[in-house]
Enzyme design. Structure first.
Site, short mmCIF file in Angstrom:
data_model
loop_
_atom_site.label_atom_id
_atom_site.label_comp_id
_atom_site.label_asym_id
_atom_site.label_seq_id
_atom_site.Cartn_x
_atom_site.Cartn_y
_atom_site.Cartn_z
N ASN A 73 0.81 -1.22 0.00
CA ASN A 73 0.00 0.00 0.00
C ASN A 73 0.85 1.28 0.00
OD1 ASN A 73 0.92 -0.11 2.61
ND2 ASN A 73 -1.07 -0.45 3.56
N ARG B 109 3.70 7.28 11.19
CA ARG B 109 3.16 6.81 12.46
C ARG B 109 2.97 8.00 13.39
NH1 ARG B 109 1.60 3.12 10.05
NH2 ARG B 109 2.14 0.93 10.29
N GLN C 89 -4.15 3.75 18.44
CA GLN C 89 -5.28 3.61 17.53
C GLN C 89 -6.19 2.50 18.00
OE1 GLN C 89 -3.08 5.30 13.51
NE2 GLN C 89 -3.81 3.24 13.50
N HIS D 103 -7.04 6.28 10.23
CA HIS D 103 -5.93 5.62 9.51
C HIS D 103 -6.48 4.87 8.27
CE1 HIS D 103 -1.90 3.27 10.03
NE2 HIS D 103 -2.14 3.60 8.78
P1 NDP Z 1 10.24 1.70 3.14
O1 NDP Z 1 10.88 0.66 3.99
O2 NDP Z 1 10.27 1.56 1.68
O3 NDP Z 1 10.85 3.11 3.49
C1 NDP Z 1 11.23 3.49 4.78
C2 NDP Z 1 12.35 4.48 4.63
O4 NDP Z 1 12.61 5.06 5.89
C3 NDP Z 1 13.64 3.84 4.14
O5 NDP Z 1 14.12 4.61 3.06
C4 NDP Z 1 14.54 3.94 5.36
O6 NDP Z 1 15.85 4.19 5.03
C5 NDP Z 1 14.01 5.19 6.00
N1 NDP Z 1 14.38 5.36 7.41
C6 NDP Z 1 14.45 4.44 8.39
N2 NDP Z 1 14.80 5.04 9.53
C7 NDP Z 1 14.95 6.35 9.26
C8 NDP Z 1 15.34 7.49 10.03
N3 NDP Z 1 15.67 7.36 11.32
N4 NDP Z 1 15.38 8.69 9.42
C9 NDP Z 1 15.09 8.81 8.11
N5 NDP Z 1 14.74 7.77 7.32
C10 NDP Z 1 14.68 6.56 7.90
O7 NDP Z 1 8.74 1.78 3.68
P2 NDP Z 1 7.50 2.55 3.06
O8 NDP Z 1 7.98 3.80 2.42
O9 NDP Z 1 6.65 1.62 2.30
O10 NDP Z 1 6.73 2.89 4.41
C11 NDP Z 1 7.30 3.78 5.37
C12 NDP Z 1 6.46 3.82 6.62
O11 NDP Z 1 5.19 4.35 6.34
C13 NDP Z 1 6.15 2.42 7.21
O12 NDP Z 1 7.18 2.00 8.07
C14 NDP Z 1 4.87 2.66 7.96
O13 NDP Z 1 5.17 3.09 9.26
C15 NDP Z 1 4.23 3.79 7.20
N6 NDP Z 1 3.08 3.32 6.41
C16 NDP Z 1 1.87 3.90 6.65
C17 NDP Z 1 0.76 3.46 5.98
C18 NDP Z 1 -0.57 4.12 6.18
O14 NDP Z 1 -1.58 3.53 5.86
N7 NDP Z 1 -0.62 5.33 6.68
C19 NDP Z 1 0.82 2.35 5.03
C20 NDP Z 1 2.17 1.92 4.75
C21 NDP Z 1 3.24 2.36 5.47
P3 NDP Z 1 16.84 3.15 4.37
O15 NDP Z 1 16.06 2.23 3.52
O16 NDP Z 1 17.72 4.05 3.61
O17 NDP Z 1 17.43 2.47 5.53
#
Ligand code: NDP
Length: 464
Positions: A212, A350, A379, A398
């Protein structure tokens, strides 16, 4: 030190392994100090294997064993399940932008486009599980002492929950569930599971990576535009029968020319940047790992080596990093005061990444012009959660990752994970968060050890 095993299916972790007749196995077993053997059903029936030492790693699933699967889902619509949906079908999507394939279970028992994430939707799993002799329990009663989910957890083997309506799987709850082998997130973001607890109790944690991400990116674009242009206010004026244009536009701006940045350029962050590019804005990002020169050039991106540097120049700040101990309350008074006065925040990652009271204070004072998102902590958000009533917010419950389109993908992803688990086949690496007592796959890449579930018991305060 001699052991004879009949292996039907499952996984063994062994060290210092010797085989009576190596030709019995089409594997080179002699060079590795620690070796994992995965066999599918029937492959090694009645072969003799000599093993000097077996590490404490039991087979997760013995073929033929009946399992109890606890599935915690949100309530059905108040008016009951729809007889008819707004649209007749979903567009076909072949692949994600990076080439990863969509969930591909062997079969599905649901119609894509129907409600699957609520109790009666059952993620389309009942037939599949019951035909295989397993027990499926579905409930939305997940919070507060004595709730049904806690009662059913004690003898469950697998628990499935969605981030939209998370079953907070704390260490204390894990301790009541000795059979628990796996926690599946029907969606993305497994912070509702105490990951440290899962590592300590050898509970695997998996999610449906990418299912998603693009749904959320669409929601982010909608929120940026509606906040900057002040859509909510204008829509309200119309609903109230009004026509006062000055009232309607006194907070309304064009996005064009603004500086838009994202904290994290993962699957959601990068998709949001791509979707915003045609609006002729300046794009910025911060992430732990830098993107390739090629992507930076494609989007004309400015990289920042800290969140502070990014927020100092951006008019709109998007948050798309996972919640883990290092990102909890990243946006507190200190960080918000480093932002440009009148900036906007969109947070669909989150709720706990932001200090809720600091956000409300900044909206009251005008340090922030708007805050939008769909994620809260806990939530469901208590009825008196300050984000429900603070000025200039564009919150939704959400929902961004649980459109009917997204539900079809994550329901299929959960089915794929279960099929792999029961067949003793590996679950896709990108789906893994915790495995064999340690962070694994995506978890090892994006999460840190520890837990972010503290305070989740407040979810019981919500009254329907
Ligand atoms: P990804 O794993 O593709 O992306 C997460 C990114 O966050 C990666 O690029 C990672 O870096 C980076 N990251 C991790 N820690 C840090 C930090 N401390 N500072 C900056 N960047 C950081 O996941 P998605 O993009 O698919 O999803 C991201 C988040 O969104 C999920 O973890 C979830 O919490 C939330 N989400 C919410 C949804 C909703 O319905 N509202 C649905 C789906 C997700 P790197 O890879 O470079 O280590």
């Amino acid at each position: 030190d001699r052991l004879s095993l009949n292996v039907w299916t499952g996984t063994l972790d062994v060290t210092d392994l010797a085989v009576a007749d190596p030709s019995d196995l089409s594997l080179n077993l002699f060079s590795a100090a620690a070796l994992r053997i995965s066999v599918s059903s029937g492959a090694l029936l009645a072969k003799r294997i000599l093993i000097k030492e077996v590490r404490a790693q039991e087979a997760r699933y013995i073929w033929g064993e009946d399992m109890k699967i606890l599935c915690v889902l949100y309530d059905d619509p108040k008016t009951g399940m729809p007889d008819k949906y707004a649209r007749d079908d979903l567009p076909t999507i072949e692949k994600y932008p990076d080439g990863m394939t969509l969930p591909s279970p062997k079969a599905i028992d649901f119609t894509p486009g129907e409600l699957l994430g609520c109790v009666s939707g059952e993620l389309g799993l009942r037939k599949f599980l019951e035909d295989a002799g397993h027990t499926l329990v579905v409930t939305s009663d997940k919070d507060g002492e004595g709730c049904e989910a806690d009662r059913e957890l004690v003898d469950a083997d697998i628990v499935i929950s969605q981030p939209f309506f998370p079953y907070y799987l704390t260490k204390e709850k894990m301790e009541t569930a000795p059979n628990l082998k796996m926690a599946i997130t029907a969606g993305i973001g497994s912070d509702h599971v105490d990951l440290q607890g899962a590592m300590d109790h050898n509970i695997d944690v998996v999610e449906v990576t990418y299912c998603n991400s693009r749904s959320v990116a669409e929601h982010i674009v909608m929120m940026i535009l509606s906040m900057v242009r002040d859509y909510h206010n204008q829509h309200r004026i119309v609903n109230e029968g009004g026509w006062n244009i000055a009232d309607a536009v006194q907070r309304s701006y064009d996005v064009e020319g603004m500086h838009v940045g994202t904290v994290a350029a993962g699957r959601i962050g990068i998709d949001m940047l791509r979707k915003m590019k045609p609006f002729d804005v300046h794009l910025h990002y911060f992430d732990i790992h830098k993107l390739s020169d090629e992507v930076e050039a494609e989007l004309n991106l400015t990289y920042h080596d800290s969140v502070e540097s990014l927020v100092a120049v951006c008019d709109v700040v998007n948050i798309s990093c996972p919640l883990h101990p290092k990102t909890e309350h990243l946006f507190n008074d200190d960080m918000i005061n480093k932002m440009k006065r009148g900036a906007y925040i969109v947070n669909t990652a989150r709720g706990k990444i932001c200090d809720k009271d600091a956000i409300a204070r900044a909206l009251e004072s005008g340090q922030l012009s708007g805050y939008a998102g769909d994620v809260w902590f806990p939530q469901p958000a208590p009825n008196d959660h300050v984000w429900r009533t603070m000025p200039n917010h564009g919150m939704t419950p959400h929902t961004s990752g649980t459109s009917l389109s997204a539900q079809a993908r994550y329901a299929a992803g959960v089915r794929e994970i279960l099929e792999c688990f029961f067949a003793g086949e590996p679950i896709r690496d990108p789906y893994l968060i915790v495995q064999n007592g340690d962070l694994a796959g995506m978890g090892a890449h994006s999460y840190t050890k520890g837990t972010a579930t503290d305070g989740s018991e407040e979810a019981a305060e919500y009254k329907k």
